[in-house]
Design a protein around this motif. Structure first.
Motif, PDB file in Angstrom:
ATOM      1  N   VAL A   1       0.517  -1.431   0.160  1.00 25.42           N
ATOM      2  CA  VAL A   1       0.348   0.455   0.033  1.00 25.42           C
ATOM      3  C   VAL A   1       0.611   1.269   0.159  1.00 25.42           C
ATOM      4  N   GLY A   2       1.981   1.108   0.505  1.00 23.23           N
ATOM      5  CA  GLY A   2       2.917   2.630   0.439  1.00 23.23           C
ATOM      6  C   GLY A   2       3.300   3.195  -0.783  1.00 23.23           C
ATOM      7  N   ASP A   3       4.242   1.582  -0.828  1.00 24.50           N
ATOM      8  CA  ASP A   3       4.518   1.602  -2.127  1.00 24.50           C
ATOM      9  C   ASP A   3       3.238   2.393  -3.354  1.00 24.50           C
ATOM     10  N   LEU A   4       2.012   1.474  -3.124  1.00 29.22           N
ATOM     11  CA  LEU A   4       1.160   2.152  -4.278  1.00 29.22           C
ATOM     12  C   LEU A   4       0.734   3.382  -4.218  1.00 29.22           C
ATOM     13  N   LEU A   5       0.689   4.083  -2.933  1.00 25.83           N
ATOM     14  CA  LEU A   5       0.047   5.532  -2.522  1.00 25.83           C
ATOM     15  C   LEU A   5       0.963   5.957  -1.864  1.00 25.83           C
ATOM     16  N   GLU A   6       2.057   6.051  -1.708  1.00 27.67           N
ATOM     17  CA  GLU A   6       3.131   7.441  -1.594  1.00 27.67           C
ATOM     18  C   GLU A   6       3.467   7.464   0.131  1.00 27.67           C
ATOM     19  N   GLY A   7       3.145   6.697   0.617  1.00 32.12           N
ATOM     20  CA  GLY A   7       3.610   6.997   2.143  1.00 32.12           C
ATOM     21  C   GLY A   7       2.285   6.577   2.954  1.00 32.12           C
ATOM     22  N   ALA A   8       1.237   6.142   1.870  1.00 30.76           N
ATOM     23  CA  ALA A   8      -0.384   6.207   2.540  1.00 30.76           C
ATOM     24  C   ALA A   8       0.078   4.062   4.066  1.00 30.76           C
ATOM     25  N   THR A   9      -0.818   4.195   4.721  1.00 34.12           N
ATOM     26  CA  THR A   9      -0.844   3.367   5.853  1.00 34.12           C
ATOM     27  C   THR A   9      -2.131   2.876   5.730  1.00 34.12           C
ATOM     28  N   LEU A  10      -2.840   1.739   5.725  1.00 29.85           N
ATOM     29  CA  LEU A  10      -3.895   0.257   5.808  1.00 29.85           C
ATOM     30  C   LEU A  10      -3.785   0.441   7.085  1.00 29.85           C
ATOM     31  N   ASP A  11      -5.040   0.398   7.679  1.00 28.91           N
ATOM     32  CA  ASP A  11      -5.421   0.145   9.302  1.00 28.91           C
ATOM     33  C   ASP A  11      -6.951  -0.886   8.714  1.00 28.91           C
ATOM     34  N   PHE A  12      -6.475  -1.399   9.675  1.00 28.92           N
ATOM     35  CA  PHE A  12      -8.140  -3.018   9.204  1.00 28.92           C
ATOM     36  C   PHE A  12      -8.614  -3.287  10.605  1.00 28.92           C
TER      37      PHE A  12
ATOM     38  N   VAL B   1     -10.847  -6.878   6.843  1.00 30.22           N
ATOM     39  CA  VAL B   1     -12.169  -6.183   7.565  1.00 30.22           C
ATOM     40  C   VAL B   1     -12.613  -5.002   8.254  1.00 30.22           C
ATOM     41  N   ASP B   2     -12.856  -4.018   7.917  1.00 30.19           N
ATOM     42  CA  ASP B   2     -13.225  -2.242   7.883  1.00 30.19           C
ATOM     43  C   ASP B   2     -12.104  -1.512   7.909  1.00 30.19           C
ATOM     44  N   THR B   3     -11.636  -2.038   6.554  1.00 29.37           N
ATOM     45  CA  THR B   3     -11.100  -1.733   6.274  1.00 29.37           C
ATOM     46  C   THR B   3     -10.439   0.477   6.569  1.00 29.37           C
ATOM     47  N   ARG B   4      -9.685   0.517   6.501  1.00 32.62           N
ATOM     48  CA  ARG B   4      -8.902   2.157   6.184  1.00 32.62           C
ATOM     49  C   ARG B   4      -8.097   2.293   5.529  1.00 32.62           C
ATOM     50  N   LEU B   5      -7.415   3.238   4.814  1.00 30.51           N
ATOM     51  CA  LEU B   5      -6.445   4.038   3.882  1.00 30.51           C
ATOM     52  C   LEU B   5      -6.641   5.354   4.530  1.00 30.51           C
ATOM     53  N   ILE B   6      -5.360   5.550   4.782  1.00 31.73           N
ATOM     54  CA  ILE B   6      -4.928   6.560   5.249  1.00 31.73           C
ATOM     55  C   ILE B   6      -3.811   7.591   5.000  1.00 31.73           C
ATOM     56  N   ASP B   7      -3.955   8.681   4.722  1.00 32.17           N
ATOM     57  CA  ASP B   7      -2.786   9.305   4.012  1.00 32.17           C
ATOM     58  C   ASP B   7      -1.970   9.921   5.257  1.00 32.17           C
ATOM     59  N   ALA B   8      -0.747  10.062   4.213  1.00 34.33           N
ATOM     60  CA  ALA B   8       0.486  10.619   5.242  1.00 34.33           C
ATOM     61  C   ALA B   8      -0.198  11.791   6.416  1.00 34.33           C
TER      62      ALA B   8
ATOM     63  N   PHE C   1     -11.022  12.184  -8.489  1.00 37.72           N
ATOM     64  CA  PHE C   1     -12.693  11.208  -7.639  1.00 37.72           C
ATOM     65  C   PHE C   1     -11.309  11.225  -6.366  1.00 37.72           C
ATOM     66  N   THR C   2     -12.464  11.076  -4.809  1.00 34.07           N
ATOM     67  CA  THR C   2     -11.767  10.959  -4.068  1.00 34.07           C
ATOM     68  C   THR C   2     -12.010   9.477  -3.260  1.00 34.07           C
ATOM     69  N   PHE C   3     -11.716   8.411  -2.542  1.00 35.59           N
ATOM     70  CA  PHE C   3     -12.542   8.167  -2.037  1.00 35.59           C
ATOM     71  C   PHE C   3     -13.464   8.012  -0.733  1.00 35.59           C
ATOM     72  N   THR C   4     -13.231   9.833  -0.082  1.00 35.49           N
ATOM     73  CA  THR C   4     -13.715   9.664   1.223  1.00 35.49           C
ATOM     74  C   THR C   4     -14.003  11.433   1.036  1.00 35.49           C
ATOM     75  N   GLY C   5     -15.768  12.169   1.273  1.00 34.39           N
ATOM     76  CA  GLY C   5     -15.801  13.080   1.128  1.00 34.39           C
ATOM     77  C   GLY C   5     -14.838  13.527   1.954  1.00 34.39           C
ATOM     78  N   GLY C   6     -14.811  15.072   1.404  1.00 38.00           N
ATOM     79  CA  GLY C   6     -13.423  16.631   2.023  1.00 38.00           C
ATOM     80  C   GLY C   6     -11.833  15.956   1.638  1.00 38.00           C
ATOM     81  N   GLY C   7     -12.022  14.567   0.889  1.00 44.37           N
ATOM     82  CA  GLY C   7     -10.953  14.302   0.762  1.00 44.37           C
ATOM     83  C   GLY C   7      -9.730  14.671  -0.038  1.00 44.37           C
ATOM     84  N   VAL C   8      -8.128  15.022  -0.058  1.00 41.33           N
ATOM     85  CA  VAL C   8      -7.458  15.293  -1.113  1.00 41.33           C
ATOM     86  C   VAL C   8      -7.821  14.441  -2.914  1.00 41.33           C
ATOM     87  N   ASP C   9      -8.088  14.971  -3.416  1.00 42.05           N
ATOM     88  CA  ASP C   9      -7.561  14.047  -4.942  1.00 42.05           C
ATOM     89  C   ASP C   9      -7.078  13.624  -5.337  1.00 42.05           C
ATOM     90  N   ARG C  10      -7.192  12.403  -5.654  1.00 41.26           N
ATOM     91  CA  ARG C  10      -6.217  10.909  -5.943  1.00 41.26           C
ATOM     92  C   ARG C  10      -6.153  11.069  -7.125  1.00 41.26           C
TER      93      ARG C  10
END
Length: 633
Positions: A78-89, A107-114, A164-173
């Motif tokens: 995940v970090g390689d693909l999204l430049e420093g993003a982390t995965l929480d589940f 289950v209950d996955t969250r992708l968190i930006d840097a 597009f973004t994955f969540t409301g108010g998020g940064v454009d991906r």
């Protein structure tokens, strides 16, 4: 001594012979002990393999908590693909399938930006890992991924850019100038080494929030499904979505995208069922002309990207259900039963080429083709259209305008249409009807108070009967009835007509034409004027016929030359209206007296005198005035 030496040698020989069997008995047990220990060591070494095999068999089709190293590798990916993003589940498990492919479930996955912003929440993520990657590379390489309940936000800016973004108010991906270009960027992501083994991505229960600043509208895609197939050397995307736009009906959308791997070229298709014209008009300049139509549409749209990623022509098929055309609430809607259109939009030339339009409306029907150039762009959409259209099999039938809708074989129109506010400027219309050629120009505007129409037309020649067919019933109906009843034969030439329809005012209609050999009946019991040549006009509710030539054939005495005679209906708004006949007659006296003895005059009978009372020429001038009734006596 010699004897002793011999005895000693024999004794030593005997001793050697007796000791050899003893040594052989001692070596055998030692060898057996080595074999035993080798076998024991082999068995001991085999125990872990047997245990591992047994454990693997016991894991088939059973979920277990994923090892730490798998968690670490997934997070690293995940970090390689999204430049420093982390995965929480909430939880991560592994199941070994019967084909020995490990299936990871998050289950209950969250992708968190840097910066700590939650990029995405996905209730369930399932991934099928590559055994080759685990065994040979000791790495997590996903072959198949399944997303359940993913949600993303698609945005279109006022200038037409999409992101597009994955969540409301998020940064454009990701961001692009159009949706096809955004799909192309999405395609390029899967060329990275981290996804080299990926074959299938499935998304179920997708929710897409589409906020369109350009259209000032929002839509929700609910329960969408999508499949990304990377097999066979190409990238293929297939999607089925339900679009909610605040109506009771739901629009279904089918998306297809096909691109060779490693290439930016792509074929893109979109099928819509039960879409609303106003919903899709803002999505492409080539569809902007639909903005004032309210009707359900079934649409098939096809476009492409070239090797440079440039957007190609848009090919469209549109089928309309029953609906209305209404630019604003003040304008009376123009209703239609059905319509269809086939066209191609070239974005490099801003050109729409209509191969066919077929429309059935309450104002008539027509089939058309032609070209339309888009002009006055603002925020990616045109504000005007310049069009050259050819119409065939035209039937004109505005409600209450004609007894029988006139049909025309061919019409050509050059026009400019402006959208806001709506206004059509007709540069020239050419209508061919038999031997008649009509040209027209004018403007049609939709105002807050209603339609504002100004049309001017010219006809080179037309028969009186055909002229009446084009004469709208509401426009000077009494004049129309009189003309239809009393003017026959010959031609009307150089006809000019004007129509003005303005809000909250009575329609205005003016017409002028030349008479060319017509027969005109001006009084019920008087013989008609034959071979009438002159001019006629209706201006300001006054109907005038002025004759340069004309003959009335009297019952006795021969013809009457009535050149210079004028006939006038003074006020078409009055009922009855005063009618004046200013006569100039050159005839035999008998012919003149014969006419004066016809009803309603009967002057000679009243005087008990014959019409042949005298011979000679009569040059007569006079005025006859009477109230114009539907059937005057």
């Amino acid at each position: 001594m010699a004897a002793n030496s011999h005895q000693i040698e024999e004794l030593m020989t005997e001793t050697d012979e007796t000791q050899e069997p003893a040594q052989s008995l001692t070596a055998a047990p030692r060898f057996r002990r080595w074999v035993f220990w080798l076998r024991a060591a082999f068995v001991v070494c085999l125990f872990p393999l047997v245990f591992a095999a047994a454990a693997a068999v016991m894991m088939i089709d059973r979920e277990i908590t994923a090892p730490t190293w798998i968690k670490d590798r997934i997070e690293a990916r995940v970090g390689d693909l999204l430049e420093g993003a982390t995965l929480d589940f909430g939880a991560i498990t592994v199941r070994i399938g019967r084909d020995l492919h490990p299936l990871v479930r998050l289950v209950d996955t969250r992708l968190i930006d840097a910066d700590g912003t939650t990029i995405s929440r996905v209730p369930v993520v399932e991934g099928l890992m590559s055994p080759r990657g685990l065994i040979l590379q000791q790495d997590v390489l996903m072959q198949e991924v399944r997303l359940i309940g993913a949600q993303l936000n698609l945005r279109r800016a006022a200038n037409g850019d999409v992101s597009f973004t994955f969540t409301g108010g998020g940064v454009d991906r990701a961001q692009a100038r159009s949706l096809p270009e955004l799909l192309d960027q999405f395609d390029q992501v899967f060329e990275t080494p981290a996804l080299e083994a990926l074959e299938i991505v499935q998304a179920e229960g997708m929710i897409i929030n589409f906020d369109d600043a350009r259209a000032r509208r929002s839509w929700i895609v609910d329960g969408g499904t999508a499949v990304l197939d990377l097999q066979g050397g190409q990238t293929e995307i297939r999607g089925d979505f339900a679009l909610l736009s605040g109506r009771a009906e739901v629009t279904t959308v089918q998306l297809s995208y096909l691109s060779p791997r490693g290439s930016r070229a792509a074929q893109i298709g979109l099928n819509l069922t039960n879409a609303v014209a106003t919903d899709i008009a803002s999505q492409s300049p080539g569809l902007s002309w639909l903005r004032d139509i309210a009707a359900p549409i079934t649409a098939a749209l096809r476009t492409s990207l070239d090797e440079d990623g440039a957007l190609g022509p848009l090919n469209a098929t549109l089928n309309f259900g029953r609906g209305v055309f209404q630019p604003n609430v003040g304008a009376t809607p123009v209703r239609f039963d059905e319509a269809r259109a086939y066209f191609t939009y070239d974005p490099t030339r801003d050109l729409i080429s209509f191969s066919e339009m077929d429309v059935q409306t309450e104002w008539g029907r027509f089939t058309a083709n032609g070209d339309a150039y888009l002009r006055d762009f603002r925020d990616g959409l045109p504000g005007a259209i310049l069009a050259q259209l050819q119409f065939e099999d035209v039937a004109i039938n505005p409600p209450g305008f004609f007894e029988t809708p006139p049909e025309v074989s061919r019409v050509s129109i050059d026009l400019r249409a402006r959208f806001d506010p709506f206004r059509v400027e007709i540069g020239q219309t050419v209508l061919l009807d038999g031997d008649s050629r009509m040209t027209a120009s004018g403007a049609i505007a939709a105002t807050d108070a209603g339609w504002d129409i100004a049309l001017d037309a010219q006809i080179d020649q037309i028969t009186p009967e055909r002229f009446v067919a084009f004469w709208p019933i509401p426009m000077k109906p009494r004049s129309r009835n009189w003309f239809a009843t009393n003017t026959t034969n010959g031609q009307l030439r150089n006809v000019v007509a004007g129509l003005r329809v303005r809000p909250e005012r009575a329609p205005e209609f003016a017409v002028g034409f030349e008479l060319a050999g017509n027969d005109i009946k001006f009084l019920r019991n008087i013989p008609p004027i034959n071979g009438a040549v002159g001019v006629a006009s209706i201006i300001d509710n006054r109907f005038i016929i002025s004759l340069d030539e004309g003959v009335v054939h009297a019952p006795q005495g021969g013809p009457l030359d009535i050149a210079g005679t004028n006939f006038t209906i003074e006020n078409l708004r009055l009922n009855p209206s005063p009618a004046n006949l200013d006569l100039r007659v050159d005839s035999a006296l008998t012919a003149a007296l014969s006419i004066l003895n016809q009803p309603p005059f009967e002057y000679m009978d009243k005087a008990n005198l014959p019409v042949t009372i005298a011979d000679g020429r009569a040059l007569t001038q006079g005025r006859i005035t009477w109230p114009l009734m539907p059937r005057p006596d």
